[in-house]
Design a protein around this motif. Structure first.
Motif, PDB file in Angstrom:
ATOM      1  N   ASP A 161       0.622  -1.334   0.193  1.00  9.76           N
ATOM      2  CA  ASP A 161      -0.254  -0.283  -0.026  1.00  9.76           C
ATOM      3  C   ASP A 161       0.987   0.999   0.008  1.00  9.76           C
ATOM      4  N   ARG A 162       0.561   2.127  -1.108  1.00 12.20           N
ATOM      5  CA  ARG A 162       1.260   3.232  -1.186  1.00 12.20           C
ATOM      6  C   ARG A 162       0.703   4.323  -0.184  1.00 12.20           C
ATOM      7  N   VAL A 163       1.217   4.972   0.855  1.00 15.82           N
ATOM      8  CA  VAL A 163       0.806   6.253   2.030  1.00 15.82           C
ATOM      9  C   VAL A 163       1.921   6.992   1.713  1.00 15.82           C
ATOM     10  N   ARG A 164       1.474   8.096   3.175  1.00 18.36           N
ATOM     11  CA  ARG A 164       2.606   9.164   3.660  1.00 18.36           C
ATOM     12  C   ARG A 164       2.113   9.846   5.224  1.00 18.36           C
ATOM     13  N   LEU A 165       3.204  10.299   5.164  1.00 17.20           N
ATOM     14  CA  LEU A 165       2.747  10.520   6.513  1.00 17.20           C
ATOM     15  C   LEU A 165       1.972  12.130   6.932  1.00 17.20           C
ATOM     16  N   ARG A 166       1.335  12.647   7.172  1.00 12.53           N
ATOM     17  CA  ARG A 166       0.417  14.099   7.287  1.00 12.53           C
ATOM     18  C   ARG A 166       1.497  14.791   8.125  1.00 12.53           C
ATOM     19  N   ASP A 218       0.225  16.266  10.200  1.00 13.06           N
ATOM     20  CA  ASP A 218      -0.372  16.051  11.855  1.00 13.06           C
ATOM     21  C   ASP A 218       0.262  14.735  12.712  1.00 13.06           C
ATOM     22  N   GLY A 219       0.440  13.994  11.780  1.00 13.55           N
ATOM     23  CA  GLY A 219       1.764  12.867  12.423  1.00 13.55           C
ATOM     24  C   GLY A 219       0.318  11.593  12.009  1.00 13.55           C
ATOM     25  N   ASN A 220      -0.590  11.581  10.514  1.00 14.09           N
ATOM     26  CA  ASN A 220      -1.706  10.412  10.644  1.00 14.09           C
ATOM     27  C   ASN A 220      -1.347   9.863   9.756  1.00 14.09           C
ATOM     28  N   LEU A 221      -1.870   8.883   9.211  1.00 12.77           N
ATOM     29  CA  LEU A 221      -1.394   8.461   7.601  1.00 12.77           C
ATOM     30  C   LEU A 221      -2.014   8.719   6.724  1.00 12.77           C
ATOM     31  N   GLU A 222      -2.048   8.759   5.640  1.00 10.58           N
ATOM     32  CA  GLU A 222      -3.265   9.061   4.460  1.00 10.58           C
ATOM     33  C   GLU A 222      -2.782   8.015   3.062  1.00 10.58           C
ATOM     34  N   PHE A 223      -4.062   7.293   3.021  1.00 14.36           N
ATOM     35  CA  PHE A 223      -3.742   5.995   1.979  1.00 14.36           C
ATOM     36  C   PHE A 223      -3.985   6.783   0.187  1.00 14.36           C
ATOM     37  N   LEU A 224      -2.752   6.176  -0.237  1.00 15.79           N
ATOM     38  CA  LEU A 224      -2.761   6.634  -1.354  1.00 15.79           C
ATOM     39  C   LEU A 224      -3.133   5.649  -2.465  1.00 15.79           C
ATOM     40  N   GLY A 225      -3.058   4.391  -2.346  1.00 12.45           N
ATOM     41  CA  GLY A 225      -3.277   3.405  -3.008  1.00 12.45           C
ATOM     42  C   GLY A 225      -2.007   2.462  -3.131  1.00 12.45           C
ATOM     43  N   ARG A 226      -2.132   1.415  -4.631  1.00  4.22           N
ATOM     44  CA  ARG A 226      -0.880  -0.001  -4.409  1.00  4.22           C
ATOM     45  C   ARG A 226       0.059   0.884  -4.857  1.00  4.22           C
ATOM     46  N   ILE A 227       0.873  -0.014  -4.570  1.00  6.19           N
ATOM     47  CA  ILE A 227       2.023   0.042  -5.528  1.00  6.19           C
ATOM     48  C   ILE A 227       1.801  -1.142  -6.636  1.00  6.19           C
ATOM     49  N   ASP A 228       0.876  -1.953  -6.676  1.00 10.53           N
ATOM     50  CA  ASP A 228       1.076  -2.919  -7.447  1.00 10.53           C
ATOM     51  C   ASP A 228      -0.483  -2.457  -8.387  1.00 10.53           C
ATOM     52  N   GLN A 229      -1.008  -3.973  -8.644  1.00 11.67           N
ATOM     53  CA  GLN A 229      -1.697  -3.690  -9.647  1.00 11.67           C
ATOM     54  C   GLN A 229      -3.147  -4.482  -8.799  1.00 11.67           C
ATOM     55  N   GLN A 230      -2.393  -4.543  -7.211  1.00 11.01           N
ATOM     56  CA  GLN A 230      -3.889  -5.293  -6.573  1.00 11.01           C
ATOM     57  C   GLN A 230      -5.355  -3.856  -6.291  1.00 11.01           C
ATOM     58  N   VAL A 231      -6.355  -4.925  -6.232  1.00 12.13           N
ATOM     59  CA  VAL A 231      -7.276  -3.642  -6.482  1.00 12.13           C
ATOM     60  C   VAL A 231      -8.377  -4.088  -5.134  1.00 12.13           C
ATOM     61  N   LYS A 232      -9.491  -3.504  -4.910  1.00 10.93           N
ATOM     62  CA  LYS A 232     -10.659  -4.079  -3.354  1.00 10.93           C
ATOM     63  C   LYS A 232     -11.738  -3.846  -4.619  1.00 10.93           C
ATOM     64  N   GLU A 263      -5.959  -9.974  -7.682  1.00 11.34           N
ATOM     65  CA  GLU A 263      -5.252  -9.402  -8.204  1.00 11.34           C
ATOM     66  C   GLU A 263      -5.377  -9.289  -9.215  1.00 11.34           C
ATOM     67  N   LEU A 264      -5.088  -8.775 -10.808  1.00 10.96           N
ATOM     68  CA  LEU A 264      -5.682  -8.208 -11.446  1.00 10.96           C
ATOM     69  C   LEU A 264      -4.448  -9.103 -12.299  1.00 10.96           C
ATOM     70  N   GLY A 265      -3.425  -8.922 -12.047  1.00  6.09           N
ATOM     71  CA  GLY A 265      -2.137  -9.777 -12.608  1.00  6.09           C
ATOM     72  C   GLY A 265      -2.758 -11.385 -12.703  1.00  6.09           C
ATOM     73  N   GLU A 266      -2.932 -11.875 -11.529  1.00  2.29           N
ATOM     74  CA  GLU A 266      -3.917 -13.905 -12.300  1.00  2.29           C
ATOM     75  C   GLU A 266      -5.032 -13.567 -12.590  1.00  2.29           C
ATOM     76  N   ILE A 267      -5.810 -12.779 -12.885  1.00  3.83           N
ATOM     77  CA  ILE A 267      -7.171 -12.566 -14.293  1.00  3.83           C
ATOM     78  C   ILE A 267      -6.073 -12.283 -15.767  1.00  3.83           C
ATOM     79  N   GLU A 268      -5.479 -11.056 -15.246  1.00  2.00           N
ATOM     80  CA  GLU A 268      -4.456 -11.712 -17.032  1.00  2.00           C
ATOM     81  C   GLU A 268      -3.667 -12.794 -16.912  1.00  2.00           C
TER      82      GLU A 268
END
Length: 226
Positions: free
Chosen positions: A187-192, A194-208, A215-220
Motif C-alpha cells: 500500500d502506498r501512503v504518506r505521513l501527514r 499532524d502525524g496521521n497516515l494517508e492512504f494513496l493506493g497500491r504500488i501494484d495492480q491489486q484492487v479491492k 489481483e488483476l495480474g492473476e486474472i490476466e
C-alpha cells in the motif's frame, strides 16, 4: 478475532449477522435498530448502500461505526455525518497478514470540501508503522512510500508459499527484539504533518472490491492461458 472477543472483554455481547442481512443495506439498518447495536463494522460500499436506502432508521443506539476493508471516500463521510451526526466514524485500516486492523482514525466532523483522501490515522497499541522506499529506507514526512508494519500483530507468513513469504515478510532492521519482521503491505501512503497516515493506493495492480482483494495480474494470467 477482535470482533468476536472485544465486546466480551468489556461486558458486551457480539451479534453475528447472517450473510443475507449483512449484504442488504435496508435489512442491515433494520437489524442495527432492532438489536440496539452500539458498535458496528462494515465496508464503505455497504455504508453507501445504507445511505442510499429508503429505510428511515434513526440508529439511536449506535455509538461508533467502523468502515474498513477498502478506501473510505471523503464524500461518503460527509453524507454519513449529515444524516447521522451522532454516530462518528472510525476509519480502520489493516491487512489480514497483521491480525486485521493496525491503524484507526476517528472522524467526528465532515471533511473539508478539498479533502481528497481520508486519513487512516495512527497505529494501534503494539503496532509500528513505517513508510519506506523500495530500498526499505524511511522516507520524510509528506513523501509517499510503501507502508510496512511491525509489532506483535505481524503474521508468520503464507502457508506453503515460502517465496511469497520471503518477499512480503522481511527482517525488521529497526526492531529492538531479535528475529522481528516487517510486513510489506504494497500500500502506498504518506505521513501527514499532524502525524496521521494517508492512504494513496497500491504500488501494484491489486484492487479491492467490496472489501475483497482482487489481483488483476492473476486474472490476466488466466485469460492469457486461454
Amino acid at each position: 478475532v477482535w470482533q468476536h472477543l472485544a465486546a466480551l472483554l468489556c461486558g458486551g455481547r457480539t451479534l453475528i449477522v447472517l450473510d443475507d442481512v449483512a449484504r442488504d443495506p435496508s435489512r442491515l439498518l433494520d437489524c442495527l435498530e432492532r438489536a440496539g447495536v452500539t458498535v458496528a463494522e462494515t465496508v464503505p460500499v455497504l455504508l453507501k448502500g445504507m445511505l442510499d436506502s429508503q429505510h428511515a432508521a434513526a440508529l439511536k443506539s449506535v455509538r461508533w461505526l467502523l468502515p474498513t476493508g477498502e478506501a473510505l471516500p471523503p464524500q461518503l463521510c460527509r453524507e454519513w455525518l449529515a444524516r447521522y451526526p451522532h454516530v462518528p466514524l472510525v476509519n480502520a485500516y489493516g491487512p489480514a497478514e497483521c491480525a486485521d486492523d493496525v491503524a484507526t482514525a476517528t472522524i467526528t466532523a465532515p471533511p473539508a470540501l478539498d479533502e481528497v483522501c481520508m486519513s487512516i490515522g495512527r497505529p494501534i497499541q503494539g503496532t509500528r508503522l513505517l513508510v519506506a522506499d523500495r530500498w526499505m529506507t524511511p522516507v520524510p514526512n509528506g513523501v509517499a512510500g510503501e507502508l510496512c508494519i511491525g509489532g506483535v500483530g505481524v503474521g508468520r507468513g503464507y502457508v506453503q508459499d515460502p517465496g511469497r513469504t520471503a518477499a512480503s515478510f522481511v527482517p525488521d532492521p529497526f526492531a529492538l527484539e531479535p528475529g522481528a519482521r516487517l510486513y510489506r503491505t504494497g500500500d502506498r501512503v504518506r505521513l501527514r504533518r499532524d502525524g496521521n497516515l494517508e492512504f494513496l493506493g497500491r504500488i501494484d495492480q491489486q484492487v479491492k472490491i467490496r472489501g475483497n482483494r482482487v489481483e488483476l495480474g492473476e486474472i490476466e494470467s488466466v485469460l492469457a492461458r486461454q
